[in-house]
Design a protein around this motif. Structure first.
Motif, short mmCIF file in Angstrom:
data_model
loop_
_atom_site.label_atom_id
_atom_site.label_comp_id
_atom_site.label_asym_id
_atom_site.label_seq_id
_atom_site.Cartn_x
_atom_site.Cartn_y
_atom_site.Cartn_z
N LEU A 82 0.89 -1.25 -0.12
CA LEU A 82 0.12 -0.04 -0.03
C LEU A 82 0.79 1.22 -0.02
O LEU A 82 0.59 2.31 -0.56
CB LEU A 82 -0.91 -0.04 1.10
N THR A 183 -6.56 -6.12 -3.36
CA THR A 183 -6.30 -5.11 -2.55
C THR A 183 -5.92 -3.73 -3.03
O THR A 183 -6.23 -2.57 -3.29
CB THR A 183 -5.46 -5.22 -1.16
N LEU A 184 -4.37 -4.13 -3.69
CA LEU A 184 -3.60 -3.02 -4.56
C LEU A 184 -4.58 -2.40 -5.53
O LEU A 184 -4.77 -1.37 -5.93
CB LEU A 184 -2.31 -3.74 -4.80
N VAL A 187 -7.26 -0.28 -4.70
CA VAL A 187 -6.86 1.17 -4.00
C VAL A 187 -6.47 1.84 -5.48
O VAL A 187 -6.36 3.21 -5.32
CB VAL A 187 -5.78 0.80 -3.17
#
Length: 256
Positions: A82, A183-184, A187
């Motif tokens: 992140l 998740t990446l 985002v």
């Protein structure tokens, strides 16, 4: 502006490769997606078209691999990943992408060659234990993975450099990788919107290709679930080696 039908001549094979990767078939296939699509559209537009497809494929992958995961690998790698995405957003205009490809490519090729050397040592009686989870390497390779994922869709190779030597079961390894990149990619939607790349035209192309991406993701998951560890790991290291060579080639070609 109407959509040029020739885009689909490159987009269809690109999406097929990306879909197989999202099912768990190895980063080398995904690395071909943007270059193939960039034959007919600018590279930044190619990345923008593929990002929503990656997100939808991630949803399919999360369902396929919902029963498999390694929480410790995620906990160690995700903070760096992140941070790398945020760093990529902040500095991508100032850091040459080709330099990043060279760095990631060189690390990955060395790492893959070391695996095959160790395989040769194992056949001669040496024992190569699994690596433990380590905060420092996880932070470094997680950051490199997140940064590479944002600026060049090249985050898989650094992830493999850290995660493959842990010698997880193939299903747990893939389940953790799916959650990490899902998740990446989720985002990354925010900065891509902010940069104006997810416009109506690009999203229309993305939407039309999503059924194909979902089908190929399911196929990739079907194949990986049936691989034994002694097939899965040489295959994954081989894919990492090919990915590293591709990144090295792109970086060197740009500088020359």
């Amino acid at each position: 502006m109407p959509i040029d039908p020739s885009i689909y001549l490159a987009a269809i094979p690109a999406v097929m490769l990306v879909g197989l990767t999202k099912g768990g078939m190895g980063e080398a296939l995904a690395l071909m997606g943007v270059p193939i699509l960039a034959m007919v559209v600018p590279p930044v537009q190619a990345a923008a078209i593929l990002l929503p497809i990656l997100v939808v494929s991630d949803i399919v992958s999360l369902w396929i691999w919902r029963h498999h995961n390694d929480r410790r690998t995620l906990l160690y790698l995700l903070p760096g990943g992140l941070f790398g995405v945020a760093l990529g957003w902040a500095t991508s205009a100032y850091v040459p992408r080709d330099a990043l490809r060279l760095i990631i490519g060189a690390i990955t090729v060395f790492f893959a060659l070391r695996f095959f050397y160790n395989q040769w040592r194992i056949r001669r009686g040496h024992v190569i234990p699994a690596k433990p989870q380590r905060v420092g390497p996880a932070a470094f390779f997680g950051t490199l993975s997140g940064y590479g994922s944002f600026v060049a869709h090249a985050g898989g190779a650094p992830y493999q450099v850290y995660a493959l030597p842990l010698k997880l079961s193939p299903r747990d390894y893939t389940g953790a990788a799916v959650r990490y990149f899902a998740t990446l990619n989720a985002v990354k939607l925010v900065p891509y919107f902010a940069l104006g790349q997810l416009d109506t035209r690009n999203l229309t192309v993305s939407a039309s290709l999503m059924p194909l991406a979902m089908a190929m993701t399911a196929l990739g998951g079907f194949l990986v679930k049936r691989m034994k560890p002694d097939v899965f790991y040489p295959f994954m290291y081989g894919m990492a080696f090919v990915a590293g060579l591709k990144l090295l080639h792109d970086g060197i070609a740009a500088f020359l």
